[in-house]
Design a protein around this motif. Structure first.
Motif, PDB file in Angstrom:
ATOM      1  N   PRO A   1     -37.146 -32.624 -46.737  1.00 13.90           N
ATOM      2  CA  PRO A   1     -38.381 -31.816 -46.763  1.00 13.90           C
ATOM      3  C   PRO A   1     -39.637 -32.671 -46.993  1.00 13.90           C
ATOM      4  O   PRO A   1     -40.689 -32.369 -46.446  1.00 13.90           O
ATOM      5  CB  PRO A   1     -38.151 -30.863 -47.938  1.00 13.90           C
ATOM      6  CG  PRO A   1     -36.674 -30.801 -48.097  1.00 13.90           C
ATOM      7  CD  PRO A   1     -36.160 -32.143 -47.703  1.00 13.90           C
TER       8      PRO A   1
ATOM      9  N   ALA B   1     -40.638 -34.186 -43.740  1.00 15.30           N
ATOM     10  CA  ALA B   1     -41.142 -33.116 -42.856  1.00 15.30           C
ATOM     11  C   ALA B   1     -42.573 -32.760 -43.229  1.00 15.30           C
ATOM     12  O   ALA B   1     -43.434 -32.565 -42.363  1.00 15.30           O
ATOM     13  CB  ALA B   1     -40.252 -31.885 -42.965  1.00 15.30           C
TER      14      ALA B   1
ATOM     15  N   ASP C   1     -45.973 -33.167 -40.918  1.00 16.13           N
ATOM     16  CA  ASP C   1     -46.926 -32.051 -40.753  1.00 16.13           C
ATOM     17  C   ASP C   1     -48.343 -32.508 -41.070  1.00 16.13           C
ATOM     18  O   ASP C   1     -49.306 -32.191 -40.361  1.00 16.13           O
ATOM     19  CB  ASP C   1     -46.546 -30.940 -41.725  1.00 16.13           C
ATOM     20  CG  ASP C   1     -46.116 -29.687 -40.996  1.00 16.13           C
ATOM     21  OD1 ASP C   1     -45.485 -28.834 -41.647  1.00 16.13           O
ATOM     22  OD2 ASP C   1     -46.415 -29.553 -39.778  1.00 16.13           O
TER      23      ASP C   1
ATOM     24  N   GLN D   1     -41.776 -29.797 -35.708  1.00 18.12           N
ATOM     25  CA  GLN D   1     -40.955 -28.583 -35.542  1.00 18.12           C
ATOM     26  C   GLN D   1     -39.488 -28.952 -35.345  1.00 18.12           C
ATOM     27  O   GLN D   1     -38.587 -28.321 -35.925  1.00 18.12           O
ATOM     28  CB  GLN D   1     -41.438 -27.763 -34.331  1.00 18.12           C
ATOM     29  CG  GLN D   1     -42.869 -27.300 -34.411  1.00 18.12           C
ATOM     30  CD  GLN D   1     -43.229 -26.731 -35.756  1.00 18.12           C
ATOM     31  OE1 GLN D   1     -42.609 -25.794 -36.253  1.00 18.12           O
ATOM     32  NE2 GLN D   1     -44.252 -27.289 -36.402  1.00 18.12           N
TER      33      GLN D   1
ATOM     34  N   LYS E   1     -38.072 -29.964 -38.674  1.00 18.25           N
ATOM     35  CA  LYS E   1     -37.782 -28.813 -39.558  1.00 18.25           C
ATOM     36  C   LYS E   1     -36.447 -28.188 -39.169  1.00 18.25           C
ATOM     37  O   LYS E   1     -35.641 -27.815 -40.028  1.00 18.25           O
ATOM     38  CB  LYS E   1     -38.887 -27.771 -39.445  1.00 18.25           C
ATOM     39  CG  LYS E   1     -40.118 -28.103 -40.269  1.00 18.25           C
ATOM     40  CD  LYS E   1     -41.216 -27.094 -40.088  1.00 18.25           C
ATOM     41  CE  LYS E   1     -42.458 -27.593 -40.794  1.00 18.25           C
ATOM     42  NZ  LYS E   1     -43.672 -26.874 -40.427  1.00 18.25           N
TER      43      LYS E   1
END
Lengths: 77, 176
Positions: free
Chosen positions: B101, B104, B108, B160, B163
């Motif tokens: 995470p 990620a 982003d 994306q 994720k």
């Protein structure tokens, strides 16, 4: 999750500890603990086969389906 | 023994550090040059950084000069921040469990920063065009606005996919 894992019940019936089962099945204690506590998302058939062989039971003895309770049950008239 | 991928990642990490340090030095130099040109010696605007001449803007209007120099400093700082985010990814990235995470979130962040940089360059380009219509030599950014927007788009798609990769990895970890 609607699938309940009754591994501890079978282990108690066969009088087997988690360590013993871990050695027989070839899984780590952490993975067995994940399975036992119902946190697993999926079980491989090979793992299920090994557990059933170790505990001398059927998959149905370890896995149980319980329908999820409805959030707002219908009122009876 | 390091694999080829690990070697490439190490080289990329070193290069990113060099880029980051270079951009930080450039941002610092621009800030110092702006300060010097405003409060010490206005002739400093003729060579604000490696020959960049903003003296024509300063002669036209002091506020336009401050605005142009500030926007240039902000853009250079934004590029340094992008390099910093990439360095953070290299520090947190683990080839054995790549989908985390934290990474990620960083990807982003890079997509959003690249989008901001792209839009910013387009606005700066329009401002530069307005200045050039008044025969004032401003800062030219060329087509780097569209490049940043393209980069932002690609990184957004990668974010994306990443994720989805996290979802699949966590499902795989919880598969016994």
């Amino acid at each position: 999750m609607a699938i309940i894992v009754n591994l501890d019940v079978m282990m108690a019936k066969r009088k087997m500890s988690l360590n013993e089962l871990s050695e027989k099945v070839g899984l780590t204690l952490a993975n067995l603990s994940i399975l036992k506590t119902g946190k697993a998302k999926a079980v491989r058939f090979s793992t299920l086969e090994a557990i059933c062989a170790a505990l001398d039971c059927q998959p149905g003895d370890i896995l149980e389906y319980e329908a999820p309770a409805k959030a707002f049950p219908k009122k009876r008239e | 023994m390091k694999t080829k991928t690990e070697t490439i990642l190490t080289i990329m990490k070193v290069l990113t550090w060099i880029v980051f340090i270079g951009l930080c030095i450039k941002t610092g130099a621009l800030i110092v040059s702006l300060f010097v040109s405003l409060f010490v010696n206005p002739a400093a605007s003729q060579d604000i950084y490696l020959g960049l001449d903003l003296s024509s803007i300063q002669e036209y209007d002091q506020w336009h000069y401050i605005c142009s120099a500030s926007l240039l400093i902000f853009f250079t700082g934004l590029k340094a921040y992008l390099a910093y985010l990439v360095i953070k990814i290299f520090l947190k990235f683990n080839l054995e469990n790549p989908f985390s995470p934290a990474v990620a979130k960083l990807i982003d962040c890079i997509a959003q920063t690249a989008l901001t940089a792209g839009l910013f360059v387009i606005i700066m380009g329009a401002y530069g065009n307005w200045l050039s219509k008044k025969d004032i030599l401003g800062i030219s950014f060329g087509d780097s606005g569209s490049e940043f927007l393209f980069l932002a788009g690609i990184i957004f798609i990668i974010a994306q996919v990443f994720k989805k990769g996290i979802e699949l990895q966590s499902e795989n970890e919880l598969t016994i």
